[in-house]
Design a protein around this motif. Structure first.
Motif, short mmCIF file in Angstrom:
data_model
loop_
_atom_site.label_atom_id
_atom_site.label_comp_id
_atom_site.label_asym_id
_atom_site.label_seq_id
_atom_site.Cartn_x
_atom_site.Cartn_y
_atom_site.Cartn_z
N ILE A 99 1.00 -1.38 -0.34
CA ILE A 99 -0.40 0.37 0.09
C ILE A 99 0.60 1.33 -0.25
O ILE A 99 0.81 2.28 -1.10
CB ILE A 99 -1.38 0.19 1.15
CG1 ILE A 99 -1.82 -0.77 1.31
CG2 ILE A 99 -1.44 1.56 1.60
CD1 ILE A 99 -2.53 -1.15 2.06
N GLY A 100 1.55 1.05 0.64
CA GLY A 100 2.24 2.68 0.32
C GLY A 100 3.38 2.78 -0.53
O GLY A 100 3.59 3.69 -0.81
N GLU A 101 4.04 1.50 -1.16
CA GLU A 101 4.51 1.78 -2.40
C GLU A 101 3.48 1.57 -3.93
O GLU A 101 3.98 3.27 -4.61
CB GLU A 101 5.06 0.52 -2.58
CG GLU A 101 6.58 -0.08 -1.88
CD GLU A 101 6.99 -1.75 -2.38
OE1 GLU A 101 6.31 -2.46 -3.33
OE2 GLU A 101 7.65 -1.85 -2.17
N PHE A 102 2.13 1.81 -3.79
CA PHE A 102 1.55 2.31 -4.30
C PHE A 102 1.05 3.47 -3.89
O PHE A 102 1.34 4.61 -5.18
CB PHE A 102 -0.03 1.74 -3.90
CG PHE A 102 -1.14 2.02 -4.81
CD1 PHE A 102 -0.24 2.04 -6.44
CD2 PHE A 102 -1.76 2.61 -4.21
CE1 PHE A 102 -1.69 2.36 -6.92
CE2 PHE A 102 -2.97 3.48 -5.14
CZ PHE A 102 -3.00 3.36 -6.37
N TRP A 105 4.19 5.47 -5.76
CA TRP A 105 3.96 6.12 -7.11
C TRP A 105 3.27 6.17 -7.85
O TRP A 105 2.86 7.36 -8.62
CB TRP A 105 3.83 3.56 -7.60
CG TRP A 105 3.20 4.02 -8.76
CD1 TRP A 105 4.31 3.84 -9.76
CD2 TRP A 105 1.87 4.08 -9.99
NE1 TRP A 105 3.50 3.40 -11.34
CE2 TRP A 105 2.03 3.95 -10.66
CE3 TRP A 105 0.75 3.72 -9.59
CZ2 TRP A 105 1.77 3.37 -11.62
CZ3 TRP A 105 0.40 3.83 -9.60
CH2 TRP A 105 0.12 3.75 -11.67
N ALA A 106 1.73 6.33 -6.86
CA ALA A 106 0.77 7.19 -6.62
C ALA A 106 0.63 8.53 -6.71
O ALA A 106 -0.10 10.46 -7.37
CB ALA A 106 -0.44 6.92 -6.78
N GLY A 107 1.80 9.22 -5.97
CA GLY A 107 1.87 10.58 -5.57
C GLY A 107 1.18 10.43 -4.24
O GLY A 107 0.22 11.64 -4.28
N ALA A 108 0.21 9.86 -3.80
CA ALA A 108 -1.28 10.51 -2.77
C ALA A 108 -0.20 9.26 -1.06
O ALA A 108 -0.90 9.26 -0.85
CB ALA A 108 -2.00 9.44 -2.81
#
Length: 130
Positions: A99-102, A105-108
């Motif tokens: 979740i942290g990597e996502f 990656w998504a800038g959120a």
């Protein structure tokens, strides 16, 4: 033309400032006015005793029974509590890391904590936390 616009604005202002105006009826008191004075009266009703913070920190003992609960119970019988908790902790850790990597990656990244809490809630609903 200006006179027509100013007359229209005056009519709208008068309608908006009237007792029933455009506001929903649930905002006012019985007579449509403010209930500020009523809310400031001292009440004679005692407030309920404050809960101890200890009860709100229970994690898995109050988990819901969901669709995956039978599989978790079966794994608990087959593996034992210690091994199941190690596997569950590793899975939760990997999922939180993903979740942290996502989020990065998504800038959120600011949504990371909310998403992890949502994953915990969903896991409870599905029965992973029994």
């Amino acid at each position: 033309m200006n006179r027509l616009i100013s007359l229209l604005l005056i009519v709208v202002a008068l309608a908006a400032s009237s007792v029933q105006g455009f506001a929903p009826s649930s905002l006012g008191g019985v007579s449509g006015g403010s209930n500020f004075v009523v809310s400031q009266r001292p009440s004679s009703v005692q407030q309920p005793a404050a809960r101890s913070s200890r009860t709100s920190l229970q994690m898995g003992s109050q988990a819901k029974f969901g669709i995956f609960s039978p599989a978790v119970y079966g794994a608990r019988i087959a593996l034992g509590n210690d091994k199941l908790n190690k596997i569950r902790g590793k899975g939760i850790s990997l999922h939180s890391q993903t979740i942290g990597e996502f989020c990065t990656w998504a800038g959120a990244y600011h949504l990371r904590t909310r998403l992890i809490k949502k994953a915990k809630t969903n896991g409870d609903i599905l029965g992973f936390l029994v």
